[in-house]
Design a protein around this motif. Structure first.
Motif, short mmCIF file in Angstrom:
data_model
loop_
_atom_site.label_atom_id
_atom_site.label_comp_id
_atom_site.label_asym_id
_atom_site.label_seq_id
_atom_site.Cartn_x
_atom_site.Cartn_y
_atom_site.Cartn_z
N TRP A 9 1.14 -1.24 -0.02
CA TRP A 9 -0.08 -0.25 0.03
C TRP A 9 1.07 1.83 0.47
O TRP A 9 2.14 1.63 1.08
CB TRP A 9 -1.08 -0.05 1.13
N THR A 29 -3.71 -1.47 -5.95
CA THR A 29 -3.97 -0.43 -4.31
C THR A 29 -3.33 0.79 -3.84
O THR A 29 -2.09 0.72 -4.91
CB THR A 29 -3.39 -1.37 -3.54
N ARG A 33 -2.74 1.50 4.01
CA ARG A 33 -3.71 -0.11 4.05
C ARG A 33 -4.58 -0.37 5.02
O ARG A 33 -5.30 1.43 6.31
CB ARG A 33 -2.28 -0.76 4.97
N THR A 39 -10.93 1.50 4.20
CA THR A 39 -10.80 0.55 2.48
C THR A 39 -12.69 1.03 0.90
O THR A 39 -13.41 0.64 1.98
CB THR A 39 -10.27 -0.76 2.85
#
Length: 282
Positions: A9, A29, A33, A39
């Protein structure tokens, strides 16, 4: 690094891969994270893949500060191929079997599913069938819950364009197994048995907030496809019909879509706190 997971990430974006069972899936990504920020999980359309999101993941991260995760389902992009023909309930299988494993593999802790077309249907099925408490809401772009004659006609026209036009060449730039990618989607939708396909019942168990975004000129579905969400979902539903837009709102009206998603995230009950509080127009 989680077993079977190879990516990182970062703010610049990173290509990678994740292994689910015996199948290797390509990933992309960008941003923080899971655990550092919410997310946003992107679920692509029936002929989509990681690359066909174009700059949408990066722009979502820039607008919201959330981590963004996208993957190509089996048979698409640079992911491993899948057996053909696809079963007619392939979206349900993806939603209840594969997607949960993907979320577990990336360490998903809190966030929102954002699906386009087939991916929107998968997101809705997952929200209704699995009711994962980590999923705080879903954004459905051009979803479909039942077949309509005009949508099936557009899919039949795509078959002609693939056989006689340049569609195969254009898709071949993005899919390693282009014939399998196209046939897996097109053959399923044009199977006579698919005319009875209907996943509206999953909406009855969707309790999280839902945002529906649809172009008012969508060639694959009418407004009935989003109205049914408001009629049946248990949680709050907002609908935005986007003028002069066809089947891909995030590509045809990207500023509108990003603004709607940012407002949706900020308004979620209980708070999906946006790490980036700036008002960037990037």
């Amino acid at each position: 690094m989680t077993d079977g997971l190879q990516y990182c990430w970062d703010d610049a974006g990173s290509a990678g891969e994740v292994r689910i069972g015996d199948v290797l899936l390509e990933t992309y990504t960008v941003g923080p994270r899971p655990g550092q920020a919410p997310t946003l999980v992107l679920l692509h359309e029936g002929l989509g893949c990681v690359d066909l999101w174009r700059d949408f993941p990066q722009q979502l991260f820039t607008e919201t500060g959330c981590g963004v995760f996208a993957y190509s389902r089996a048979g698409y992009g640079r992911s491993d191929p899948c057996p053909l023909p696809r079963p007619l309930d392939y979206m349900t299988r993806e939603a209840v079997s594969v997607l949960p494993e993907v979320l577990d593999a990336i360490g998903f802790m809190d966030g929102v599913l954002i699906g386009h077309s087939d991916g929107a249907s998968i997101a809705a099925i997952h929200a209704g069938a699995r009711r994962d408490p980590r999923v705080r809401g879903v954004v459905l772009m051009a979803p479909h819950f039942f077949t309509e004659p005009m949508g099936l006609q557009a899919i039949a026209e795509a078959r002609t364009a693939y056989a006689d036009g340049d569609l195969r060449a254009r898709l071949g730039k993005y899919h390693m197994h282009v014939d399998a990618a196209f046939r897996g989607w097109n053959d399923a939708w044009l199977d006579p048995g698919f005319e009875e396909w209907d996943i509206r019942h999953y909406l009855d168990e969707v309790a999280v907030p839902v945002m529906c975004l649809q172009g008012d000129h969508d060639q694959y579905g009418t407004r009935a496809q989003v109205d049914v969400v408001a009629q049946r979902a248990r949680g709050p539903v907002s609908i935005r019909m986007i003028p002069d837009c066809r089947h891909s709102p995030h590509l045809e009206a990207p500023e509108t879509v990003r603004a709607e998603i940012k407002a949706f995230l900020a308004g979620l009950a209980g708070g999906v706190a946006l790490p980036n509080t700036g008002d960037s127009d990037a």
